[in-house]
Design a protein around this motif. Sequence first.
Motif, PDB file in Angstrom:
ATOM      1  N   PRO A   1     -15.206 -21.941 -50.426  1.00 48.04           N
ATOM      2  CA  PRO A   1     -15.304 -21.407 -49.069  1.00 48.04           C
ATOM      3  C   PRO A   1     -16.604 -21.881 -48.403  1.00 48.04           C
TER       4      PRO A   1
ATOM      5  N   CYS B   1     -18.972 -21.165 -44.824  1.00 46.92           N
ATOM      6  CA  CYS B   1     -19.143 -20.216 -43.731  1.00 46.92           C
ATOM      7  C   CYS B   1     -20.381 -20.515 -42.898  1.00 46.92           C
TER       8      CYS B   1
ATOM      9  N   ASP C   1     -10.953 -23.734 -46.753  1.00 54.80           N
ATOM     10  CA  ASP C   1     -11.393 -22.398 -46.331  1.00 54.80           C
ATOM     11  C   ASP C   1     -12.730 -22.543 -45.611  1.00 54.80           C
TER      12      ASP C   1
ATOM     13  N   TRP D   1     -14.959 -21.234 -42.259  1.00 55.94           N
ATOM     14  CA  TRP D   1     -15.022 -20.104 -41.324  1.00 55.94           C
ATOM     15  C   TRP D   1     -16.270 -20.189 -40.463  1.00 55.94           C
TER      16      TRP D   1
ATOM     17  N   ARG E   1     -18.613 -11.797 -48.202  1.00 52.68           N
ATOM     18  CA  ARG E   1     -17.485 -12.471 -48.844  1.00 52.68           C
ATOM     19  C   ARG E   1     -17.441 -12.055 -50.309  1.00 52.68           C
TER      20      ARG E   1
ATOM     21  N   SER F   1     -15.478 -13.879 -52.730  1.00 51.34           N
ATOM     22  CA  SER F   1     -15.175 -14.988 -53.644  1.00 51.34           C
ATOM     23  C   SER F   1     -16.409 -15.360 -54.464  1.00 51.34           C
TER      24      SER F   1
ATOM     25  N   TRP G   1     -23.266 -18.017 -54.762  1.00 50.34           N
ATOM     26  CA  TRP G   1     -23.191 -18.594 -53.418  1.00 50.34           C
ATOM     27  C   TRP G   1     -24.456 -19.377 -53.111  1.00 50.34           C
TER      28      TRP G   1
END
Length: 369
Positions: free
Chosen positions: A190, A192, A250, A252, A289, A291, A330
């Motif tokens: 992901p 972001c 993914d 965002w 998030r 994940s 992350w």
Amino acid sequence: MTLTVPCLFGLESLVADEMKRLQLQNVRAENGRVHCDGTMADIARLNIGLRCGARVLMELGSFPAPDFEALFQGVLALPWEDYIPRDGEFPVKGYTINSALHSVPACQAIVKKASAKRMGNVYGCETLPETGSRYQIQFAIIKDVATLYLDTSGEGLYKRGYRAQNMGAPLRETMAAALVTLSRYRGRDPFCDPFCGSGTIPIEAALIAKNRAPGLDRSFAAQRWKSMDSKLWLSAAEEAQDREFHGTYDIWGGDIDPSCVELARHNAELAGVEDCIRFEVADAGKFHRDSEYGQVVTNPPYGERLLEKSEAEALYRSFGAACKTLPPKWRILVLSSHTEFERSFDRMADKKRKLYNGMLKCDLFMYGK
């Protein structure tokens, strides 16, 4: 020939890596510029494929220029007629650093006069019409050595063609691509951007995930040159398209301003990546998030143009608190010129990298392995 790609300070190694991936030979970086050996075909490949470079310059020659006479004779000796036709428009611009010739307008006049004389002698006319395509001449005089170029790009490479307008203080597309590259995002995890503005960072992330060349949807100055075969551009575009990936990503982007989110969606459509990105109205202070892995790459307001300093610090505090809720794997990258960013964010960066957003000196604060 030697091709030179100027770039923002701090991005030289990224541009050099890009050029090596495009299989350019003898790539060598110096402050603000990366050089390589190349052909006319490589001019097209670089213009279409580079993400972080500012433009592509074709070097015509380099020589000592301690005085105006040396500059005039050096320019006069270059084979301008090999590239610029009789009707070509050839404006001149450039700069000097640490040189006896320090007046840029005077140097411009000398370069213009000498190149015009050379072509006038070859084409048999005292005055050249300059009614045709543009062949922008650039010069750099550094420590009394002059180097002359033709600019093959025209508008800077950061002008991809997808950004209809800017919201407030814009981040150049080349810098956005550099931030995504430095996050090591490749389209799997992901991605972001909680301060997405007009969507530049998520759009560049989508182009990188798809391995889509950023220059496919725009034109370049050298496409209109008589000295460059149009087939080279078609071949470079086909080569770039053959390298594209097709997958599900993914990505965002969020912003608290609904007009920013609407513009970001429009820009993503213009870039052809609207199917890869979700844009939402969202408060960065409530970002979360679940994940296990992911990247946050963002460019929040600095407190210099868009917000007052105290407002920026409050924003960093709430965003920092939100980032503490993310799973430990992350990776977070934040570009800011604010000298107290780490204190406000309440976390010291694992790594910092000095970059320039335009002329504004910034730090890229990097968190996570």
